[in-house]
Write an enzyme that holds these catalytic residues in place. Structure first.
Site, PDB file in Angstrom:
ATOM      1  N   ARG A 123      -1.600  -6.054 117.348  1.00  0.00           N
ATOM      2  CA  ARG A 123      -3.003  -5.266 117.063  1.00  0.00           C
ATOM      3  C   ARG A 123      -2.980  -4.463 117.914  1.00  0.00           C
ATOM      4  NH1 ARG A 123      -3.354  -8.467 113.621  1.00  0.00           N
ATOM      5  NH2 ARG A 123      -4.695 -10.520 113.262  1.00  0.00           N
ATOM      6  N   GLU A 156      -8.548   1.744 111.724  1.00  0.00           N
ATOM      7  CA  GLU A 156      -7.665   0.850 110.866  1.00  0.00           C
ATOM      8  C   GLU A 156      -8.672   1.001 109.569  1.00  0.00           C
ATOM      9  OE1 GLU A 156      -5.689  -3.146 110.035  1.00  0.00           O
ATOM     10  OE2 GLU A 156      -4.012  -1.944 111.827  1.00  0.00           O
ATOM     11  N   HIS A 207      -0.501  -2.026 108.086  1.00  0.00           N
ATOM     12  CA  HIS A 207      -0.214  -3.357 107.981  1.00  0.00           C
ATOM     13  C   HIS A 207      -0.059  -4.176 107.060  1.00  0.00           C
ATOM     14  CE1 HIS A 207      -3.598  -6.202 110.390  1.00  0.00           C
ATOM     15  NE2 HIS A 207      -1.971  -7.377 109.950  1.00  0.00           N
TER      16      HIS A 207
END
Length: 326
Positions: free
Chosen positions: A237, A266, A285
């Site tokens: 994360r 993000e 990601h």
């Protein structure tokens, strides 16, 4: 029974739900669903598959009739678990099925950073590959025999360590809430303190779930304890790494390189200095982004939902205490 999904998922799971006779609706718009719209869609739903939308207390109170929630992810820090449990709503996730894919991404980032591959590829497409070369230009690092440090020796961390030991004979050290006997027995891994992990790792790969305790744990003070030849990898994360401190550590040479599949925030802004550094590799990601992994996640979400609708224990429940309250 009505099931709402806040994004598009592989249809294998959707078909499983439809075969049970459930009415399934997916949010297939390019923009993420808003909280008000999510509440509107779920206020008469029986089950909800969450595709990385925040699941707040406000949402849960407004949709307290939900019988089950399954998140299309391993992590569940975006869900208000205490409120879900208080309301008697079991929450499921999708562990194990994406461990290999995410570990592959960590391995990919490590290798790309060590040889500055992303940066050198950009040199080619930007027309900066000139004839001839200097013997000291664009030098990377070899990984053979180096020390891999794992922060969070769970399923993904174990797979990453397994790959690194197998490919490069890397020595494995790890820091975890508990000792991991399987890693010690099968990989020869050594449990160390967090301080020792920072001091000894040539590559430090983050695989722990995000918590209040470890949010921002990789910051200026921790970078100063790492080797100036070390590489930081994060596929867990983004919020575990203080990005401003990371930029400073890389610019000053406090650490050597970084590979990130997760960032904070993000998506990352296009003018972020990290994107211009030759010793940094960033992916958007994509940790679990394989056909096999995403299909398996879809199936597991469907199994969680079906079990919840039937009043059975979820195959992968993150708040098992919910059953104690019923």
């Amino acid at each position: 029974m009505k099931i709402f999904i806040s994004g598009v998922i592989p249809q294998i799971g959707v078909k499983m739900l439809q075969e049970e006779g459930y009415i399934v609706e997916e949010w297939n718009h390019s923009q993420p669903i808003t909280l008000n719209k999510l509440i509107d869609k779920c206020k008469d739903a029986d089950g909800y598959i969450n595709v990385m939308s925040p699941v707040s207390g406000k949402f849960l109170e407004a949709c307290s009739q939900l019988k089950v929630i399954s998140t299309f992810s391993v992590g569940f820090n975006h869900i208000d678990i205490p409120t879900s449990t208080r309301l008697g709503i079991p929450v499921g996730n999708t562990p194990e099925v994406l461990s290999n894919a995410t570990a592959d991404t960590a391995f990919l980032l490590m290798l790309n950073v060590s040889r500055k591959a992303f940066f050198n590829y950009r040199r080619i497409i930007e027309g900066n590959w000139k004839p001839g070369f200097l013997s000291v230009d664009y030098l990377g690092q070899e990984l053979n025999g180096k020390t891999l440090g794992i922060f969070g020796m769970g399923r993904i961390g174990f797979k990453m360590a397994e790959k690194c030991k197998g490919a490069y004979g890397m020595k494995v050290i790890y820091h975890n809430r508990h000792k991991q006997e399987q890693a010690e027995k099968e990989l020869g891994a050594t449990y160390v303190s967090f301080e020792e992990l920072l001091n000894q790792a040539d590559v430090l790969s983050i695989h722990a779930p995000l918590s209040e305790e470890n949010e921002g744990i990789f910051n200026d003070s921790t970078f100063k304890k790492m080797k100036n030849t070390s590489i930081l990898i994060n596929t867990a994360r983004g919020a575990m790494v203080n990005e401003k401190d990371l930029i400073q550590a890389l610019q000053s040479g406090q650490i050597w390189g970084a590979g990130l599949d997760v960032t904070d925030p993000e998506p990352m802004k296009a003018d972020n200095p990290l994107l211009q550094m030759e010793n940094v590799a960033i992916t958007p990601h994509i940790g679990s982004a394989t056909v096999e992994s995403r299909n398996a996640m879809s199936v597991l979400c469907a199994k969680n939902i079906i079990a919840g609708i039937k009043g059975e224990k979820l195959p992968c429940v993150v708040n098992p205490e919910v059953y104690k309250n019923n």
